[in-house]
Design an enzyme around this catalytic site. Structure first.
Site, short mmCIF file in Angstrom:
data_model
loop_
_atom_site.label_atom_id
_atom_site.label_comp_id
_atom_site.label_asym_id
_atom_site.label_seq_id
_atom_site.Cartn_x
_atom_site.Cartn_y
_atom_site.Cartn_z
N GLY A 66 -1.08 -7.60 -9.20
CA GLY A 66 -2.03 -6.50 -9.26
C GLY A 66 -1.58 -5.43 -10.22
N ASP A 67 -2.44 -4.44 -10.43
CA ASP A 67 -2.08 -3.34 -11.33
C ASP A 67 -1.52 -2.17 -10.53
OD1 ASP A 67 -4.31 -2.10 -10.18
OD2 ASP A 67 -5.59 -2.44 -11.92
N GLY A 68 -1.02 -1.17 -11.25
CA GLY A 68 -0.40 -0.04 -10.59
C GLY A 68 -1.34 0.81 -9.78
N GLU B 223 14.19 3.15 -11.70
CA GLU B 223 14.88 2.90 -12.97
C GLU B 223 13.81 3.03 -14.04
OE1 GLU B 223 15.92 1.78 -16.25
OE2 GLU B 223 15.71 -0.27 -15.51
N GLU C 43 9.82 7.83 -25.81
CA GLU C 43 10.31 6.46 -25.77
C GLU C 43 9.29 5.57 -26.48
OE1 GLU C 43 12.39 3.54 -22.54
OE2 GLU C 43 10.49 4.46 -21.94
N VAL D 8 -2.82 -2.03 -6.49
CA VAL D 8 -1.80 -2.68 -5.67
C VAL D 8 -0.51 -1.85 -5.61
CG1 VAL D 8 -0.28 -4.69 -5.56
CG2 VAL D 8 -2.72 -4.99 -5.94
N GLY D 9 -0.07 -1.32 -6.75
CA GLY D 9 1.14 -0.52 -6.74
C GLY D 9 1.01 0.71 -5.87
N LYS E 61 5.61 -6.84 -6.39
CA LYS E 61 4.49 -6.76 -7.32
C LYS E 61 5.06 -6.80 -8.73
CE LYS E 61 2.47 -3.64 -9.68
NZ LYS E 61 2.09 -4.44 -10.88
N CYS F 155 14.88 -0.47 -22.05
CA CYS F 155 14.98 0.94 -21.68
C CYS F 155 16.31 1.56 -22.09
CB CYS F 155 14.76 1.11 -20.18
SG CYS F 155 15.84 0.08 -19.17
#
Length: 481
Positions: free
Chosen positions: A205-207, A249, A383, A210-211, A174, A283
């Protein structure tokens, strides 16, 4: 406008279970450039079923055959590098020169690295010389769910897909719905390389939909996720009921410690440019610059001059400029944190809120530097993921280490000094997964990953391959005596 609404499942491009169109936005123009479809749990079920059915055959395929498939993929990837660079530049705003050399080049570098590292794996070995009948066996873990981010699309896709396939796993990918075009192109390359049906599957898809469905699916044996710490926590929670392996990660707030004995001009200039690279959307960016007090004001002057030379421009053009941020959401977040830095009393050295001069549209941010930043400020702790650098002084090694480690993250750290003993001592005190001294580069296959809320597991080389392997112990009695 490009229309790419199908998913790649079981070796074919198939329509989603239910239409759910979603626009892909060019961050340089804020215009819609493509349409994809967001998937559902039904699409994930179909993809996981295909991956599960393909696993017994693919996992039993001789490793030399799997290597040959990935070698073909590398050849196809290299031949399609220019098309891939254009896709990445268009979907997430990396300037063409950077997209070609760094974004696409990272994928090439990782595929090549895994093809070297796969030969280092001992698939079967004795436990010890005094226990020859007990064998340690490495086996692929199974069906793997892979979720990748928008900021370094091919870097992360290759760091997950390639080691999974080489070790005999099957996958459901994904990619980020914000920057999906490069991954759709990668799926075409996978198909052209002759990866068997069901071994690789892609569902957009989005989190939350689908995520989450992928993470919680009972037939998924492992989740590998790269993205925000918040989203990584959500993946872990969704995966918990099925007790599957989860590697993460996540975010970073990396310190860059500069002692007064270093080449100050070189290290400050390099630190600023690295922080601004990819419009600050990395990151491992060195976003907190800690400078020994005696060199602090000189460092600020160098940083100001360097940042003001960082050009911001159209990502569709060649050059060493930086492009826009990826989306309206990211632009708003960066603007909010710049304004918070000003409101909380940090010293604005250059840049600030709003777009750079000459831009009235596009998600462009001004290269910004703050000085006199303290740990209580949001720009120290959060962040930002934009071209924003925070600078602060320290008086000695102990304070430098304390300030560097004063973060919930632990992905990367950087330090510069001409004193070898100091370099080793400080490097070993830093709670980070990766430390670079005097900007020394990492070699191909180095383990990428962090401590604390920067995640777990390591990507790259044999370390990344091992994440997709199970360890089995078999004792054979008198058979091997």
């Amino acid at each position: 406008m490009l229309k790419k609404t199908d998913f790649y499942i079981n070796g074919s491009w198939v329509a989603p279970a239910e239409p759910n169109p979603f626009p892909v936005i060019d961050p340089a123009t804020e215009s819609e450039i493509a349409e994809i479809s967001l998937g559902s749990s039904a699409d994930i079920d179909k993809a996981v079923t295909a991956a599960r059915a393909a696993f017994p055959t693919w996992s039993a395929t001789d490793v030399t055959e799997r290597i040959a498939v990935i070698e073909r993929l590398l050849t196809i990837y290299r031949a399609g590098a220019e098309e891939m660079a254009k896709a990445i530049s268009t979907e997430m705003g990396a300037p063409m020169s950077f997209s070609r050399d760094e974004q696409v080049g990272a994928g090439d570098w990782h595929i090549e690295g895994f093809l070297k590292a796969i030969h280092e794996i001992e698939w079967e070995r004795p436990l010890r010389a005094d226990a020859p009948s007990e064998r340690i066996i490495k086996e692929p873990i199974g069906v793997c769910g892979l979720i990748t981010p928008w900021n370094w699309p091919m870097n992360q896709v290759t760091l997950k897909v390639v080691p999974a396939l080489l070790t005999g796993c099957t996958v459901v990918l994904k990619p980020s719905e914000i920057a999906p075009l490069s991954s759709l192109l990668f799926a075409e390359m996978i198909d052209a390389a002759g990866v068997p049906a069901g071994v690789f599957n892609l569902v957009n898809g989005d989190g939350p939909s689908v995520g989450a469905a992928l993470s919680a699916h009972p037939d998924v044996d492992m989740m590998s996720f790269t993205g925000s710490t918040r989203a990584g926590s959500a993946v872990t929670k969704a995966a918990a009921d099925t007790v599957k392996r989860v590697t993460l990660e996540l975010g970073g707030k990396s310190p860059n410690i500069l002692f007064a004995d270093c080449d100050l001009k070189k290290q400050v200039e390099g630190g600023v440019r690295f922080c601004m690279e990819n419009a600050g959307q990395s990151c491992n960016a060195p976003t907190r610059m800690l400078i020994e007090a005696s060199a602090y004001e000189d460092a600020i002057a160098i940083a100001k001059e360097t940042a003001e030379k960082v050009a911001v421009g159209d990502p569709h053009e060649e050059g060493d400029h930086i492009g826009p941020l990826v989306s309206q959401t990211q632009f708003d977040k960066v603007q909010d944190l710049i304004e918070a830095g000003i409101a909380e009393g940090a010293r604005l050295v250059t840049g600030g809120a709003g777009r750079p001069a000459g831009f009235n549209r596009g998600y462009y941010a001004r290269p910004t530097i703050f000085a006199n930043v303290i740990p209580e400020m949001r720009i120290w702790r959060e962040e930002i993921f934009g071209p924003v650098l925070a600078m602060t002084p320290f008086k000695d090694e102990a304070e430098a280490i304390r300030l560097a480690n004063d973060t919930p993250y632990g992905l990367a750290a950087y330090l510069s000094t001409q004193d070898p003993e100091r370099a080793r001592y400080v490097a070993l005190q830093l709670r980070a997964g990766m430390v670079r001294v005097n900007r020394a580069p990492f070699a191909q296959g180095s383990p990428f990953g962090g401590y604390k809320q920067s995640g777990n597991g390591r990507e790259g080389g044999i370390f990344g391959l091992d994440d997709f392997l199970e360890t089995k112990t078999v004792a054979f009695g008198d058979m091997f005596s």
